[in-house]
Write a protein that holds these residues in place. Sequence first.
Motif, PDB file in Angstrom:
ATOM      1  N   ARG A 111     -18.635   9.180   7.429  1.00 25.70           N
ATOM      2  CA  ARG A 111     -18.346   8.987   6.009  1.00 25.70           C
ATOM      3  C   ARG A 111     -17.902   7.552   5.734  1.00 25.70           C
ATOM      4  O   ARG A 111     -17.358   6.883   6.618  1.00 25.70           O
ATOM      5  N   LYS A 112     -18.140   7.138   4.500  1.00 32.86           N
ATOM      6  CA  LYS A 112     -17.845   5.772   4.056  1.00 32.86           C
ATOM      7  C   LYS A 112     -16.814   5.855   2.936  1.00 32.86           C
ATOM      8  O   LYS A 112     -16.977   6.611   1.972  1.00 32.86           O
ATOM      9  N   ASN A 113     -15.746   5.068   3.092  1.00 33.59           N
ATOM     10  CA  ASN A 113     -14.631   5.116   2.157  1.00 33.59           C
ATOM     11  C   ASN A 113     -14.296   3.699   1.640  1.00 33.59           C
ATOM     12  O   ASN A 113     -14.541   2.729   2.354  1.00 33.59           O
ATOM     13  N   HIS A 114     -13.782   3.613   0.524  1.00 39.86           N
ATOM     14  CA  HIS A 114     -13.163   4.539  -0.396  1.00 39.86           C
ATOM     15  C   HIS A 114     -14.209   5.488  -1.018  1.00 39.86           C
ATOM     16  O   HIS A 114     -15.248   5.041  -1.450  1.00 39.86           O
ATOM     17  N   GLY A 115     -13.867   6.800  -1.078  1.00 42.60           N
ATOM     18  CA  GLY A 115     -14.720   7.720  -1.789  1.00 42.60           C
ATOM     19  C   GLY A 115     -15.237   8.909  -1.016  1.00 42.60           C
ATOM     20  O   GLY A 115     -15.864   9.790  -1.596  1.00 42.60           O
ATOM     21  N   PHE A 116     -15.062   8.968   0.317  1.00 41.88           N
ATOM     22  CA  PHE A 116     -15.442  10.148   1.093  1.00 41.88           C
ATOM     23  C   PHE A 116     -16.941  10.424   1.021  1.00 41.88           C
ATOM     24  O   PHE A 116     -17.394  11.559   0.929  1.00 41.88           O
ATOM     25  N   HIS A 117     -17.760   9.362   1.089  1.00 42.21           N
ATOM     26  CA  HIS A 117     -19.210   9.494   0.979  1.00 42.21           C
ATOM     27  C   HIS A 117     -19.804   9.891   2.329  1.00 42.21           C
ATOM     28  O   HIS A 117     -19.673   9.154   3.312  1.00 42.21           O
ATOM     29  N   LEU A 118     -20.474  11.032   2.398  1.00 36.08           N
ATOM     30  CA  LEU A 118     -21.160  11.454   3.619  1.00 36.08           C
ATOM     31  C   LEU A 118     -22.466  10.674   3.738  1.00 36.08           C
ATOM     32  O   LEU A 118     -23.347  10.797   2.883  1.00 36.08           O
ATOM     33  N   VAL A 119     -22.600   9.860   4.788  1.00 37.53           N
ATOM     34  CA  VAL A 119     -23.777   9.000   4.909  1.00 37.53           C
ATOM     35  C   VAL A 119     -24.666   9.342   6.096  1.00 37.53           C
ATOM     36  O   VAL A 119     -25.828   8.933   6.143  1.00 37.53           O
ATOM     37  N   ALA A 120     -24.140  10.082   7.077  1.00 38.70           N
ATOM     38  CA  ALA A 120     -24.971  10.444   8.234  1.00 38.70           C
ATOM     39  C   ALA A 120     -24.341  11.609   8.974  1.00 38.70           C
ATOM     40  O   ALA A 120     -23.122  11.812   8.928  1.00 38.70           O
ATOM     41  N   LEU A 124       0.830  -1.199   0.000  1.00 40.46           N
ATOM     42  CA  LEU A 124       0.000   0.000   0.000  1.00 40.46           C
ATOM     43  C   LEU A 124       0.869   1.255   0.000  1.00 40.46           C
ATOM     44  O   LEU A 124       2.012   1.241   0.463  1.00 40.46           O
ATOM     45  N   LYS A 125       0.306   2.324  -0.497  1.00 42.37           N
ATOM     46  CA  LYS A 125       1.017   3.605  -0.516  1.00 42.37           C
ATOM     47  C   LYS A 125       1.345   4.048   0.914  1.00 42.37           C
ATOM     48  O   LYS A 125       0.513   3.930   1.812  1.00 42.37           O
ATOM     49  N   LYS A 126       2.532   4.559   1.105  1.00 50.15           N
ATOM     50  CA  LYS A 126       2.935   5.042   2.422  1.00 50.15           C
ATOM     51  C   LYS A 126       2.091   6.255   2.794  1.00 50.15           C
ATOM     52  O   LYS A 126       1.864   7.148   1.985  1.00 50.15           O
ATOM     53  N   ARG A 127       1.631   6.287   4.053  1.00 57.36           N
ATOM     54  CA  ARG A 127       0.766   7.368   4.518  1.00 57.36           C
ATOM     55  C   ARG A 127       1.487   8.191   5.588  1.00 57.36           C
ATOM     56  O   ARG A 127       2.240   7.650   6.394  1.00 57.36           O
ATOM     57  N   ALA A 128       1.195   9.505   5.612  1.00 63.25           N
ATOM     58  CA  ALA A 128       1.829  10.384   6.602  1.00 63.25           C
ATOM     59  C   ALA A 128       0.877  11.486   7.061  1.00 63.25           C
ATOM     60  O   ALA A 128       1.294  12.596   7.330  1.00 63.25           O
ATOM     61  N   GLY A 129      -0.421  11.166   7.117  1.00 68.15           N
ATOM     62  CA  GLY A 129      -1.400  12.106   7.632  1.00 68.15           C
ATOM     63  C   GLY A 129      -2.190  12.866   6.585  1.00 68.15           C
ATOM     64  O   GLY A 129      -3.184  13.521   6.910  1.00 68.15           O
ATOM     65  N   TYR A 130      -1.771  12.802   5.307  1.00 71.17           N
ATOM     66  CA  TYR A 130      -2.484  13.490   4.224  1.00 71.17           C
ATOM     67  C   TYR A 130      -3.858  12.851   4.057  1.00 71.17           C
ATOM     68  O   TYR A 130      -3.977  11.657   3.739  1.00 71.17           O
ATOM     69  N   PHE A 131      -4.917  13.638   4.266  1.00 75.72           N
ATOM     70  CA  PHE A 131      -6.266  13.087   4.423  1.00 75.72           C
ATOM     71  C   PHE A 131      -6.748  12.243   3.234  1.00 75.72           C
ATOM     72  O   PHE A 131      -7.295  11.147   3.434  1.00 75.72           O
ATOM     73  N   PRO A 132      -6.602  12.701   1.973  1.00 70.08           N
ATOM     74  CA  PRO A 132      -7.100  11.884   0.856  1.00 70.08           C
ATOM     75  C   PRO A 132      -6.516  10.474   0.799  1.00 70.08           C
ATOM     76  O   PRO A 132      -7.143   9.553   0.259  1.00 70.08           O
ATOM     77  N   ASP A 133      -5.322  10.257   1.362  1.00 64.75           N
ATOM     78  CA  ASP A 133      -4.744   8.915   1.366  1.00 64.75           C
ATOM     79  C   ASP A 133      -5.556   7.952   2.232  1.00 64.75           C
ATOM     80  O   ASP A 133      -5.455   6.727   2.064  1.00 64.75           O
ATOM     81  N   TYR A 134      -6.350   8.484   3.141  1.00 64.24           N
ATOM     82  CA  TYR A 134      -7.128   7.653   4.053  1.00 64.24           C
ATOM     83  C   TYR A 134      -8.566   7.448   3.576  1.00 64.24           C
ATOM     84  O   TYR A 134      -9.154   6.401   3.844  1.00 64.24           O
ATOM     85  N   HIS A 135      -9.122   8.454   2.879  1.00 60.77           N
ATOM     86  CA  HIS A 135     -10.519   8.306   2.456  1.00 60.77           C
ATOM     87  C   HIS A 135     -10.694   8.075   0.953  1.00 60.77           C
ATOM     88  O   HIS A 135     -11.753   7.631   0.518  1.00 60.77           O
ATOM     89  N   SER A 136      -9.694   8.359   0.145  1.00 61.76           N
ATOM     90  CA  SER A 136      -9.832   8.169  -1.301  1.00 61.76           C
ATOM     91  C   SER A 136      -8.563   7.596  -1.915  1.00 61.76           C
ATOM     92  O   SER A 136      -8.301   7.792  -3.108  1.00 61.76           O
ATOM     93  N   GLY A 137      -7.789   6.890  -1.105  1.00 54.43           N
ATOM     94  CA  GLY A 137      -6.569   6.254  -1.579  1.00 54.43           C
ATOM     95  C   GLY A 137      -6.774   4.768  -1.758  1.00 54.43           C
ATOM     96  O   GLY A 137      -7.672   4.340  -2.496  1.00 54.43           O
ATOM     97  N   ASP A 138      -5.970   3.968  -1.061  1.00 51.98           N
ATOM     98  CA  ASP A 138      -6.100   2.514  -1.223  1.00 51.98           C
ATOM     99  C   ASP A 138      -6.591   1.831   0.055  1.00 51.98           C
ATOM    100  O   ASP A 138      -6.239   0.685   0.334  1.00 51.98           O
ATOM    101  N   LEU A 139      -7.441   2.551   0.828  1.00 47.99           N
ATOM    102  CA  LEU A 139      -8.074   1.971   2.006  1.00 47.99           C
ATOM    103  C   LEU A 139      -9.585   1.997   1.862  1.00 47.99           C
ATOM    104  O   LEU A 139     -10.154   2.918   1.275  1.00 47.99           O
ATOM    105  N   ASN A 140     -10.241   1.000   2.429  1.00 48.60           N
ATOM    106  CA  ASN A 140     -11.682   1.005   2.662  1.00 48.60           C
ATOM    107  C   ASN A 140     -11.903   1.156   4.164  1.00 48.60           C
ATOM    108  O   ASN A 140     -11.186   0.545   4.961  1.00 48.60           O
TER     109      ASN A 140
END
Length: 251
Positions: free
Chosen positions: A165-174, A132-148
Amino acid sequence: MIKSALGIAAFLLLVSCSPKVPNYPEQLMNMVNWEEPIYQANFANRLELKNWELEGGKSMEIKNKALCLESESRPDPSSLSGNHMVAWLKPEMPADFFLTYRFRPENKQEGLAILFFNARGVNGSSIFDKQLKKRAGYFPDYHSGDLNNYHISYWSGKRQGANLRKNHGFHLVAQGNDPISTDSTDRFHRIGLLKKGKNISLFVDGVETLQYEDDGAVGGRAITQPGWIGLRQMDHTHFAEYKDLAVYPLK
């Protein structure tokens, strides 16, 4: 049902480091196996840090029986590339669980804290997989990268609301309430998260503030696999403390 009154008493003793103990709804109390925690930490010494992995931020330390997360504050709190941070609990958690901990930010009106849960790689792997891509706090890597995962902003400072929110995709659900942001005291707040099948409930100080049943209409089918839990702070939080964290299985 809880096997005995002693089970509830043991739970109340565990979580009560402040005079007030949340009175969770009876249905929740009867749903959780309080006697056999999957993981728990009172953060009494630095050895507990071996169970946590920090990505981004300035520091992760244990002080005064608290897990302390600190970032370098940046002038623009909306920046995605600031000194944000995520502390992952290393052990994998089951798909269904009840998580609880006490939380106190440096300034309740300034910052934002997020809880990631049921997190895995989009290919089903561990979040620590070297592929997986290395992560360092950059938000899109957590919600629209290679994580669910799911993530919930249970405290949001000036925004004064909780978003799920539901990820991958940053979907606001509630969306729900954020009573921490409007509290003027210096006290800790008890966070509780119930994940059972397609159902998610957030509790703050024993009161349900958000509830969601994932029918799969947004962002694909519900996330029902085991995964990892992570504590995120946006950098304008600067500093926050976490105490008495425990994850319990459901009955």
